[in-house]
Design an enzyme around this catalytic site. Structure first.
Site, PDB file in Angstrom:
ATOM      1  N   ASP A  64      -9.116  -6.563  -4.110  1.00 25.51           N
ATOM      2  CA  ASP A  64      -8.529  -5.267  -3.725  1.00 25.51           C
ATOM      3  C   ASP A  64      -9.183  -4.188  -4.589  1.00 25.51           C
ATOM      4  O   ASP A  64      -8.941  -4.108  -5.799  1.00 25.51           O
ATOM      5  CB  ASP A  64      -7.004  -5.285  -3.931  1.00 25.51           C
ATOM      6  CG  ASP A  64      -6.323  -4.022  -3.404  1.00 25.51           C
ATOM      7  OD1 ASP A  64      -7.029  -3.006  -3.190  1.00 25.51           O
ATOM      8  OD2 ASP A  64      -5.099  -4.046  -3.205  1.00 25.51           O
ATOM      9  N   HIS A  93      -7.703  -5.685  -0.118  1.00 20.08           N
ATOM     10  CA  HIS A  93      -6.478  -4.899   0.015  1.00 20.08           C
ATOM     11  C   HIS A  93      -5.627  -5.301   1.225  1.00 20.08           C
ATOM     12  O   HIS A  93      -4.411  -5.430   1.130  1.00 20.08           O
ATOM     13  CB  HIS A  93      -6.849  -3.415   0.092  1.00 20.08           C
ATOM     14  CG  HIS A  93      -5.687  -2.511   0.279  1.00 20.08           C
ATOM     15  ND1 HIS A  93      -4.687  -2.392  -0.656  1.00 20.08           N
ATOM     16  CD2 HIS A  93      -5.342  -1.704   1.316  1.00 20.08           C
ATOM     17  CE1 HIS A  93      -3.791  -1.533  -0.214  1.00 20.08           C
ATOM     18  NE2 HIS A  93      -4.154  -1.111   0.974  1.00 20.08           N
ATOM     19  N   SER A 118       0.838  -1.196   0.000  1.00 17.04           N
ATOM     20  CA  SER A 118       0.000   0.000   0.000  1.00 17.04           C
ATOM     21  C   SER A 118       0.887   1.266   0.000  1.00 17.04           C
ATOM     22  O   SER A 118       1.725   1.414  -0.884  1.00 17.04           O
ATOM     23  CB  SER A 118      -0.951  -0.057   1.202  1.00 17.04           C
ATOM     24  OG  SER A 118      -1.994   0.841   1.038  1.00 17.04           O
TER      25      SER A 118
HETATM   26  N1  LIG Z   1      -5.179  -1.318   6.697  1.00 15.88           N
HETATM   27  C1  LIG Z   1      -3.884  -0.813   6.434  1.00 15.88           C
HETATM   28  C2  LIG Z   1      -3.662  -0.587   4.982  1.00 15.88           C
HETATM   29  C3  LIG Z   1      -4.256   0.667   4.422  1.00 15.88           C
HETATM   30  O1  LIG Z   1      -3.734   0.861   3.146  1.00 15.88           O
HETATM   31  C4  LIG Z   1      -3.583   0.381   7.276  1.00 15.88           C
HETATM   32  O2  LIG Z   1      -4.425   0.768   8.063  1.00 15.88           O
HETATM   33  O3  LIG Z   1      -2.497   0.900   7.179  1.00 15.88           O
END
Ligand SMILES: N[C@@H](CCO)C(=O)O
Ligand SMILES: CC(=O)SCCNC(=O)CCNC(=O)[C@H](O)C(C)(C)COP(=O)(O)OP(=O)(O)OC[C@H]1O[C@@H](n2cnc3c(N)ncnc32)[C@H](O)[C@@H]1OP(=O)(O)O
Length: 359
Positions: A302, A331, A147
């Site tokens: 995702d 994701h 991410s």
């Molecule tokens: N759930 C993760 C990924 C978000 O892209 C976070 O809170 O960082």
């Protein structure tokens, strides 16, 4: 450099000063600090890990508080701490020890809040590069991240193409999609429209109902419909409340305990601005500039960084490899189910050696 909170002989967390740092926007802060975690033998090749939006430097963590990739990292794990050392920085602009909007100015003691310079993914990478130089590293074996961490990994490969041999980009694309920007906008607006936010001058994170709403909207995009269906299936624990509702309420409240709202806003903006093609003649042209071998991993469902976008990108990068993970998580697949994809990563890192997974 000060060493604090060592958990065992091979793991420590610390903060390092990189001195004055000039951001992409042209503003300079005089005394920038990055917090980091380091595990494994000090003379072993480095795996540099980049964290996601609400992550932090504690990828490994401690026995009592395991880090967010604890199931992936360790002796005889895919990221094997018998052969490699693992370093993870809290990003510039973050709120877990690195300089960010919640940090205090050295001279006046005032908190930066919205006077903190806009931070970009490239700023985060340049700052980490400086920190690694201070620590004495001239190269790392691989850079890995999911991410926001995947965005940093892509920029690592373009800003410092000779600094690493391999790149692992999980659940991230060359730029953030309009769909991703849309949800970031809803989150940012929920925070900014909350009167308690007070233009960044809130008395306490706990008062920010808008921050909870932002996280609730985000959570819907980090998971998937099939996961919610399997987990909750319209179940209720109270007559008027579905479990999916109380789950989101819970996640909304939880973020306030562990993250600073202004830092969250800055990191959302950094994600929106992320585009490897910016100043490089577009993403396709930029794709030809990687020198390290690029590995990408996409996750079924995702919504933010779909398989098609990731494969469309990787097809432009000669010699790269892609792995797709079947999962209900969507994701957030990069934070769970390590047995599904950790072995592939471990095998690539070890160039065909054992593909262990540690649980
Ligand atoms: N759930 C993760 C990924 C978000 O892209 C976070 O809170 O960082
Ligand atoms: C790479 C990075 O840097 S990202 C940063 C990593 N992020 C974090 O570590 C914090 C964010 N956490 C996460 O994203 C997740 O916990 C993951 C992805 C690590 C694991 O997800 P999951 O195992 O599916 O658990 P999830 O977080 O969805 O939900 C579990 C929590 O919801 C609570 N919960 C579940 N159902 C309900 C419900 N119906 N009502 C209220 N609460 C509920 C559980 O009690 C549990 O609470 P706890 O977190 O206090 O133990």
């Amino acid at each position: 450099m000060s060493l604090t909170n060592p958990t065992h002989s091979k793991q420590s967390s610390a903060a390092i000063s990189i001195g004055a740092f000039t951001f992409e926007c042209g503003e300079t802060l005089e005394d920038v600090v990055l917090a980091y975690e380091r595990s494994g033998p000090a003379d072993a090749p480095v795996l540099l890990i980049c964290h996601a939006l609400t992550g932090n430097q504690f990828a490994v963590g401690t026995k009592d508080e395991p880090g967010w990739w604890a199931g992936l990292i360790g002796d005889d794990c895919p990221l094997d701490t018998t052969d490699y050392q693992i370093i993870t920085f809290n990003v510039l602009g973050g709120c877990h020890g690195s300089t960010g909007p919640a940090s205090k100015r050295k001279v006046s003691g005032q908190t930066y809040r919205l006077e903190f310079p806009p931070v970009t993914i490239r700023d985060m990478v340049h700052a980490q590069y400086r920190a690694l130089q201070v620590l004495g590293f001239t190269q790392v074996h691989a850079v890995l991240g999911g991410s926001l961490g995947g965005m940093q990994t892509l920029e690592w490969g373009l800003l410092y193409p000779d600094f690493m041999k391999q790149l692992y980009v999980l659940a991230a694309t060359p730029s953030l999609s309009d769909y991703g920007i849309a949800f970031n906008h809803i989150g940012a607006k929920a925070i900014k429209d909350d009167p308690a936010w007070n233009n960044g001058n809130y008395a306490s994170n706990q008062q920010l109902h808008g921050f909870a709403l932002a996280r609730m909207a985000g959570m819907v995009t980090y998971r998937s419909g099939p996961l919610f269906q399997k987990r909750f299936d319209r179940s209720r624990s109270e007559p008027l409340s579905y479990n999916i509702q109380s789950y989101l309420d819970y996640q909304g409240e939880k973020i306030k305990d562990r993250f600073d709202a202004n830092s969250y806003l800055y990191l959302l903006e950094a994600m929106n601005h992320h585009d490897i093609g910016r100043g490089r003649g577009g993403w396709k042209k930029a794709s030809s500039q990687f020198k390290a071998q690029l590995h990408t991993i996409s996750f079924q469902h995702d919504l933010l960084y779909p398989r098609e976008l990731m494969e469309g990108f990787i097809n432009e990068v000669p010699g790269s490899k892609h792995f797709h993970v079947e999962t209900d998580y969507g994701h957030d697949g990069f934070l769970v189910e390590f047995s599904q994809w950790g072995g592939w990563v471990g095998q690539q890192i070890r160039k065909g050696g054992k593909a262990s997974d540690c649980g």
